[in-house]
Design a protein around this motif. Structure first.
Motif, PDB file in Angstrom:
ATOM      1  N   HIS A 108     -14.717  -1.415   8.390  1.00 54.47           N
ATOM      2  CA  HIS A 108     -14.519  -0.339   7.099  1.00 54.47           C
ATOM      3  C   HIS A 108     -15.237  -0.772   5.902  1.00 54.47           C
ATOM      4  O   HIS A 108     -15.261  -1.910   5.614  1.00 54.47           O
ATOM      5  CB  HIS A 108     -13.013  -0.085   6.784  1.00 54.47           C
ATOM      6  CG  HIS A 108     -12.196   0.579   7.912  1.00 54.47           C
ATOM      7  ND1 HIS A 108     -11.764  -0.005   9.103  1.00 54.47           N
ATOM      8  CD2 HIS A 108     -11.888   1.938   8.240  1.00 54.47           C
ATOM      9  CE1 HIS A 108     -11.127   0.274   9.862  1.00 54.47           C
ATOM     10  NE2 HIS A 108     -11.238   1.670   9.636  1.00 54.47           N
ATOM     11  N   VAL A 146       0.841  -1.121   0.027  1.00 49.79           N
ATOM     12  CA  VAL A 146       0.023  -0.032   0.101  1.00 49.79           C
ATOM     13  C   VAL A 146       0.907   1.243   0.063  1.00 49.79           C
ATOM     14  O   VAL A 146       1.770   1.325   0.870  1.00 49.79           O
ATOM     15  CB  VAL A 146      -0.978  -0.003   1.314  1.00 49.79           C
ATOM     16  CG1 VAL A 146      -1.959   1.337   1.222  1.00 49.79           C
ATOM     17  CG2 VAL A 146      -1.622  -1.301   1.499  1.00 49.79           C
ATOM     18  N   ALA A 174       3.911  -2.709   3.374  1.00 52.37           N
ATOM     19  CA  ALA A 174       3.617  -4.310   3.090  1.00 52.37           C
ATOM     20  C   ALA A 174       1.973  -4.312   3.257  1.00 52.37           C
ATOM     21  O   ALA A 174       1.588  -4.024   4.327  1.00 52.37           O
ATOM     22  CB  ALA A 174       4.489  -5.299   3.992  1.00 52.37           C
ATOM     23  N   HIS A 207     -12.742   2.331   2.958  1.00 55.23           N
ATOM     24  CA  HIS A 207     -11.806   2.944   3.695  1.00 55.23           C
ATOM     25  C   HIS A 207     -12.193   3.805   4.647  1.00 55.23           C
ATOM     26  O   HIS A 207     -11.488   4.304   5.349  1.00 55.23           O
ATOM     27  CB  HIS A 207     -10.733   3.670   2.829  1.00 55.23           C
ATOM     28  CG  HIS A 207      -9.897   2.780   1.821  1.00 55.23           C
ATOM     29  ND1 HIS A 207      -8.960   1.983   2.209  1.00 55.23           N
ATOM     30  CD2 HIS A 207     -10.098   2.610   0.405  1.00 55.23           C
ATOM     31  CE1 HIS A 207      -8.229   1.396   1.263  1.00 55.23           C
ATOM     32  NE2 HIS A 207      -8.916   1.992   0.006  1.00 55.23           N
ATOM     33  N   GLY A 235      -8.463   6.561   3.665  1.00 55.03           N
ATOM     34  CA  GLY A 235      -8.086   5.931   2.384  1.00 55.03           C
ATOM     35  C   GLY A 235      -7.950   7.216   1.215  1.00 55.03           C
ATOM     36  O   GLY A 235      -7.416   6.655   0.391  1.00 55.03           O
TER      37      GLY A 235
HETATM   38  P1  AMP Z   1      -5.210   4.211   7.331  1.00 49.81           P
HETATM   39  O1  AMP Z   1      -5.536   5.517   6.294  1.00 49.81           O
HETATM   40  O2  AMP Z   1      -3.952   3.976   7.210  1.00 49.81           O
HETATM   41  O3  AMP Z   1      -5.937   4.227   8.459  1.00 49.81           O
HETATM   42  O4  AMP Z   1      -5.677   3.249   6.077  1.00 49.81           O
HETATM   43  C1  AMP Z   1      -7.196   2.952   6.131  1.00 49.81           C
HETATM   44  C2  AMP Z   1      -7.660   1.631   6.177  1.00 49.81           C
HETATM   45  O5  AMP Z   1      -7.127   1.035   4.826  1.00 49.81           O
HETATM   46  C3  AMP Z   1      -7.215   0.644   7.251  1.00 49.81           C
HETATM   47  O6  AMP Z   1      -8.280   0.791   8.217  1.00 49.81           O
HETATM   48  C4  AMP Z   1      -7.190  -0.532   6.568  1.00 49.81           C
HETATM   49  O7  AMP Z   1      -8.474  -1.261   6.161  1.00 49.81           O
HETATM   50  C5  AMP Z   1      -6.700  -0.303   5.072  1.00 49.81           C
HETATM   51  N1  AMP Z   1      -5.222  -0.381   5.060  1.00 49.81           N
HETATM   52  C6  AMP Z   1      -4.327   0.389   5.518  1.00 49.81           C
HETATM   53  N2  AMP Z   1      -3.041   0.080   5.365  1.00 49.81           N
HETATM   54  C7  AMP Z   1      -3.056  -1.085   5.285  1.00 49.81           C
HETATM   55  C8  AMP Z   1      -2.030  -2.049   5.140  1.00 49.81           C
HETATM   56  N3  AMP Z   1      -0.888  -1.869   5.301  1.00 49.81           N
HETATM   57  N4  AMP Z   1      -2.516  -3.459   4.758  1.00 49.81           N
HETATM   58  C9  AMP Z   1      -3.498  -3.632   4.540  1.00 49.81           C
HETATM   59  N5  AMP Z   1      -4.822  -2.915   4.569  1.00 49.81           N
HETATM   60  C10 AMP Z   1      -4.550  -1.510   4.929  1.00 49.81           C
END
Ligand code: AMP
Length: 337
Positions: free
Chosen positions: A192, A124, A162, A195, A134
């Protein structure tokens, strides 16, 4: 919700916001409407209040420093600094012994190619700053053209993480007072959609060992940050039962809204207590709870929600119900299992 909790404790809130008629302005005693980087307005604001906190960690650094020089700012600038940049945050976590997904800082298309080769795919790609729900994220699959992904992100720096094949996502919110006292809420499970947080289940249906580990992780991070206020710690539970911290938020968090209806002390009251240096309240959950966000025009179903006598409706008083915008939430409580 913080201003309402503060009012109940006898405080008068003065909100500083960039747009007129914000939800907080509707329930606060005073408001300053000015850009976050208006140093004169910030100085007048600082002179009018006893303590400053925030519900948004992306205030400009210079503005936070300007405030901290004039008035008690809780949590302090160091906590803001750690939570507003994904690489700084993850390095800090690893340095204090907290596991995260493997990651690389990325400063260009060549860097991205090296990082993707190191970490493998899927991965990601995220902006380091100002990303949420997201936004500023791209999944890097086996076929993704890395140069195009880099160009589309349109930033000078980013982070490649990763991809975590998680079993579930959980979060813990912990309060910490100026005397170092801590009060964690029970870990909850977060679901979620696109996202964006859709549902929170309290408590998270996980084994007692994991509850202890998640709670201790949150407490440890708050202590190491020397945080005064509230810290939300979002974590992945991997399929082999490990906890990987994904993100920190040094403020009340959407995954803690259930505490309004199901805990002795809500996250908002606890936040006010912590930043005002009052003793912390008991965070115990008196009921199990399910919270659902009302995104976009889902809030227009308010009449049907109110017709369910078990539903606790919370509407935020926001103007425009743009698709995906958080307009309110509903909580259902039931006796503890
Ligand atoms: P974040 O903005 O980092 O909170 O990401 C939003 C959502 O994307 C998270 O709550 C996860 O559902 C998904 N996500 C983020 N980073 C990852 C990752 N490294 N691997 C898998 N899913 C991810």
């Amino acid at each position: 919700m913080t201003a309402l909790a503060a009012a109940r404790l006898g405080y008068r809130c003065h909100v500083y916001c960039q747009q007129p008629d914000s939800p907080t302005e509707q329930v606060a005693a005073a408001a300053t409407v000015a850009p976050f980087d208006d140093l004169d307005a910030l100085a007048r604001f600082a002179a009018a209040v006893d303590v400053v906190t925030f519900e948004f960690e992306n205030v400009p650094a210079e503005s936070a420093r300007h405030l901290a020089e004039r008035v008690c700012l809780r949590p302090g600038w160091n906590c803001l600094r750690l939570c507003r940049h994904r690489v700084v945050e993850k390095r800090f976590l690893n340095d204090i012994g907290v596991a995260t997904a493997p990651f690389r800082a990325v400063n260009g298309a060549d860097d991205l190619a090296r990082a993707a080769a190191d970490l493998g795919r899927p991965a990601v790609l995220k902006t380091c700053t100002l990303g949420y729900d997201g936004k500023g994220q791209a999944r890097i699959g086996p076929e993704t053209d890395l140069a195009a992904a880099w160009t589309a992100l349109d930033r000078d720096e980013a982070i490649l993480e990763a991809f975590v094949d998680f079993e579930r996502e959980v979060s813990v919110i912990v309060a910490r007072g100026p005397d170092g006292a801590t009060a964690p809420y029970d870990p909850v499970e977060n679901m979620h959609e696109n996202h964006v947080l859709a549902r929170t289940l309290a408590p998270a249906p996980v084994a007692p060992d994991l509850v202890r580990a998640a709670t201790e992780t949150a407490r440890h991070i708050a202590q190491e940050m020397d945080l005064v206020g509230l810290l939300a710690v979002e974590m992945f539970v991997t399929r082999d039962g490990r906890l990987l911290v994904n993100e920190l938020a040094p403020r009340p968090h959407n995954s803690g809204h259930w505490t309004l209806d199901a805990c002795v002390t809500s996250q908002f009251e606890q936040f006010v207590r912590a930043v005002c240096g009052l003793p912390l309240g008991r965070p115990d959950r008196h009921s199990d709870a399910e919270m659902q966000n009302l995104l976009g025009d889902a809030a227009e179903d308010w009449a049907a929600i109110l017709a369910d006598p078990d539903a606790k409706l919370h509407l935020y008083g926001k103007g425009d119900a743009r698709p995906g915008r958080k307009m309110g939430h509903v909580t259902w409580i039931r006796p503890r299992a």
